[in-house]
Design an enzyme around this catalytic site. Structure first.
Site, PDB file in Angstrom:
ATOM      1  N   THR A  37     -66.071 -15.521 -20.136  1.00  0.00           N
ATOM      2  CA  THR A  37     -66.905 -14.637 -19.330  1.00  0.00           C
ATOM      3  C   THR A  37     -68.356 -15.065 -19.340  1.00  0.00           C
ATOM      4  O   THR A  37     -69.070 -14.907 -18.340  1.00  0.00           O
ATOM      5  CB  THR A  37     -66.779 -13.190 -19.833  1.00  0.00           C
ATOM      6  OG1 THR A  37     -65.429 -12.771 -19.714  1.00  0.00           O
ATOM      7  CG2 THR A  37     -67.664 -12.250 -19.040  1.00  0.00           C
ATOM      8  N   TYR A  51     -64.031 -10.229 -12.277  1.00  0.00           N
ATOM      9  CA  TYR A  51     -64.788 -11.445 -11.999  1.00  0.00           C
ATOM     10  C   TYR A  51     -63.909 -12.639 -12.333  1.00  0.00           C
ATOM     11  O   TYR A  51     -62.786 -12.487 -12.833  1.00  0.00           O
ATOM     12  CB  TYR A  51     -66.064 -11.497 -12.853  1.00  0.00           C
ATOM     13  CG  TYR A  51     -65.793 -11.266 -14.318  1.00  0.00           C
ATOM     14  CD1 TYR A  51     -65.415 -12.328 -15.154  1.00  0.00           C
ATOM     15  CD2 TYR A  51     -65.865  -9.993 -14.874  1.00  0.00           C
ATOM     16  CE1 TYR A  51     -65.118 -12.121 -16.488  1.00  0.00           C
ATOM     17  CE2 TYR A  51     -65.572  -9.782 -16.217  1.00  0.00           C
ATOM     18  CZ  TYR A  51     -65.207 -10.846 -17.009  1.00  0.00           C
ATOM     19  OH  TYR A  51     -64.914 -10.628 -18.328  1.00  0.00           O
ATOM     20  N   THR A 117     -64.057 -13.931 -24.719  1.00  0.00           N
ATOM     21  CA  THR A 117     -63.932 -12.945 -25.792  1.00  0.00           C
ATOM     22  C   THR A 117     -62.490 -12.583 -26.144  1.00  0.00           C
ATOM     23  O   THR A 117     -62.237 -12.039 -27.225  1.00  0.00           O
ATOM     24  CB  THR A 117     -64.691 -11.653 -25.433  1.00  0.00           C
ATOM     25  OG1 THR A 117     -64.171 -11.121 -24.203  1.00  0.00           O
ATOM     26  CG2 THR A 117     -66.175 -11.920 -25.302  1.00  0.00           C
ATOM     27  N   ASP A 118     -61.526 -12.887 -25.267  1.00  0.00           N
ATOM     28  CA  ASP A 118     -60.156 -12.458 -25.536  1.00  0.00           C
ATOM     29  C   ASP A 118     -59.598 -13.038 -26.825  1.00  0.00           C
ATOM     30  O   ASP A 118     -58.889 -12.344 -27.574  1.00  0.00           O
ATOM     31  CB  ASP A 118     -59.243 -12.831 -24.359  1.00  0.00           C
ATOM     32  CG  ASP A 118     -59.356 -11.855 -23.203  1.00  0.00           C
ATOM     33  OD1 ASP A 118     -60.139 -10.893 -23.310  1.00  0.00           O
ATOM     34  OD2 ASP A 118     -58.664 -12.053 -22.189  1.00  0.00           O
ATOM     35  N   LYS A 190     -62.242  -7.964 -31.457  1.00  0.00           N
ATOM     36  CA  LYS A 190     -62.536  -7.304 -30.191  1.00  0.00           C
ATOM     37  C   LYS A 190     -61.776  -5.989 -30.144  1.00  0.00           C
ATOM     38  O   LYS A 190     -60.552  -5.960 -30.241  1.00  0.00           O
ATOM     39  CB  LYS A 190     -62.126  -8.201 -29.029  1.00  0.00           C
ATOM     40  CG  LYS A 190     -62.488  -7.654 -27.650  1.00  0.00           C
ATOM     41  CD  LYS A 190     -62.116  -8.645 -26.557  1.00  0.00           C
ATOM     42  CE  LYS A 190     -62.489  -8.122 -25.176  1.00  0.00           C
ATOM     43  NZ  LYS A 190     -62.155  -9.092 -24.114  1.00  0.00           N
ATOM     44  N   GLU A 311     -44.312   0.434 -48.520  1.00  0.00           N
ATOM     45  CA  GLU A 311     -43.503   0.505 -47.301  1.00  0.00           C
ATOM     46  C   GLU A 311     -42.277  -0.402 -47.378  1.00  0.00           C
ATOM     47  O   GLU A 311     -41.178  -0.004 -47.022  1.00  0.00           O
ATOM     48  CB  GLU A 311     -44.326   0.153 -46.048  1.00  0.00           C
ATOM     49  CG  GLU A 311     -45.475   1.101 -45.753  1.00  0.00           C
ATOM     50  CD  GLU A 311     -45.009   2.488 -45.352  1.00  0.00           C
ATOM     51  OE1 GLU A 311     -43.838   2.639 -44.975  1.00  0.00           O
ATOM     52  OE2 GLU A 311     -45.828   3.426 -45.426  1.00  0.00           O
TER      53      GLU A 311
END
Length: 354
Positions: A37, A51, A117-118, A190, A311
């Site tokens: 981006t 975009y 950023t992904d 993120k 767990e």
């Protein structure tokens, strides 16, 4: 008139900084561009979420922020021009070698990697584990393209360059600079996709940057960079590791498919404390018996913390607990760990130490 005078003064200061840079008075920072981006463009100024990424080459990106010359001598190299959701293991290895080559040069004081950023957090963690240097390496992106109103890329890039040239940033591992914050590349993630404060860590930022000056509040304690047992110089390929997402009504089909496709390890992105559905447990036991490493991580946003033998009986099953690493970062460490060993005890040690 006043505005014209102020602008002329600003241009003059940038010119003086450029002369100082040529005289060698500023640190040298290399910007390695990969797309994303921060190199994107929208159809109009109001397109901040829709975009095209990876449109602007590195030379034009640097030219759009002339103020960079006030904090460092900068030059750019175009490694890739892609959207980061398409980052592969091969891209990680190629980028890692390029960054290692640059930081080995005596006239390079720091490196900035511009990135979508992904998957920015994954690349930052990979570099944090594989580049043997004390020099600052800063990964930076933006949440809005440069064509948008209130675009954040220019200031993020300026801040990243300032941090990369800052002596106090040395030996702190790979850093991520976004939205005025300095984060550890190890634990930042993120957390939202439409705000400029998208990156967060459950343990908080390492510091802040204000008008080009760094303010530090804590330092990483986990192993990284020059103290890492992994070295990009020794890596030619990375083993396949896949992530299976936990949810209600989960079953083992995805994990079986991953193993059939050649996965050497699977990450269970479990609910809560890395929980594994009773429908999935037999599948993971079967895969372990066949030599596939099983790592329990958590899908919890903003701080999943997996406790060993809670767990699930990890000791009994020979499984690995991901500690506080989210599934995507657990994948990175597992890939690197498997280049050294497939012993679950040693892999668990790595998750505690890194």
């Amino acid at each position: 008139m006043f505005k014209s005078f102020a602008r002329a003064c600003a241009v003059g200061l940038i010119a003086l900084a450029s002369l100082a840079a040529q005289a060698g008075e500023l640190p040298q920072v290399v910007i390695v561009a990969t797309g994303g981006t921060i190199a994107g463009a929208g159809a109009s100024a109001v397109n901040s979420a829709s975009y095209q990424a990876a449109k602007v080459p590195v030379d034009k990106l640097l030219a759009s922020v002339p103020e960079l010359n006030t904090v460092a001598r900068v030059r750019g190299e175009q490694a890739f021009q892609i959207a980061s959701e398409s980052f592969t293991n091969e891209h990680l290895l190629t980028l890692g070698r390029k960054v290692a080559e640059l930081v080995a040069k005596p006239d390079v004081d720091g490196v900035v990697v511009t990135h979508g950023t992904d998957t920015l957090e994954e690349t930052a963690f990979f570099l944090n584990l594989t580049i043997h240097t004390d020099k600052p390496i800063v990964v930076v992106g933006s949440m809005r393209p440069g064509t948008a109103l209130s675009a954040d890329g220019a200031l993020n890039l300026y801040d990243a360059v300032a941090v990369a040239g800052e002596p106090t940033a040395r030996a702190k591992g790979v850093l991520v600079v976004m939205d005025d914050c300095i984060w550890s590349g190890r634990d930042v993630a993120k957390t939202i996709n439409i705000r400029t404060d998208a990156f967060q860590s459950p343990w908080g930022p390492l510091g802040m940057i204000v008008e080009g000056k760094s303010y530090w509040f804590r330092a990483p304690v986990k192993r990284h960079t020059s103290n890492s047992e992994f070295d990009i110089a020794n890596l030619t390929t990375l083993p396949r590791v896949d992530v299976g997402y936990g949810s209600g009504n989960a079953n083992g089909d995805a994990f079986k498919a991953f193993a059939a496709a050649g996965a050497k390890a699977v990450i269970n992105a479990g609910t809560g404390n890395g929980s594994v559905s009773k429908e999935v447990v037999p599948t993971l036991q079967e895969l372990t018996a066949r030599g596939v490493t099983v790592v329990r991580s958590s899908r919890v946003t903003g701080g999943g913390f997996v406790i060993r033998n809670a767990e699930q009986p990890d000791d009994k099953y020979g499984w690995v607990a991901a500690h506080d690493l989210n599934p995507q970062k657990a994948r990175i460490l597992t890939m690197l760990g498997l280049t050294v060993t497939n012993d679950p005890a040693q892999l668990q040690r790595m998750f505690w130490e890194y």
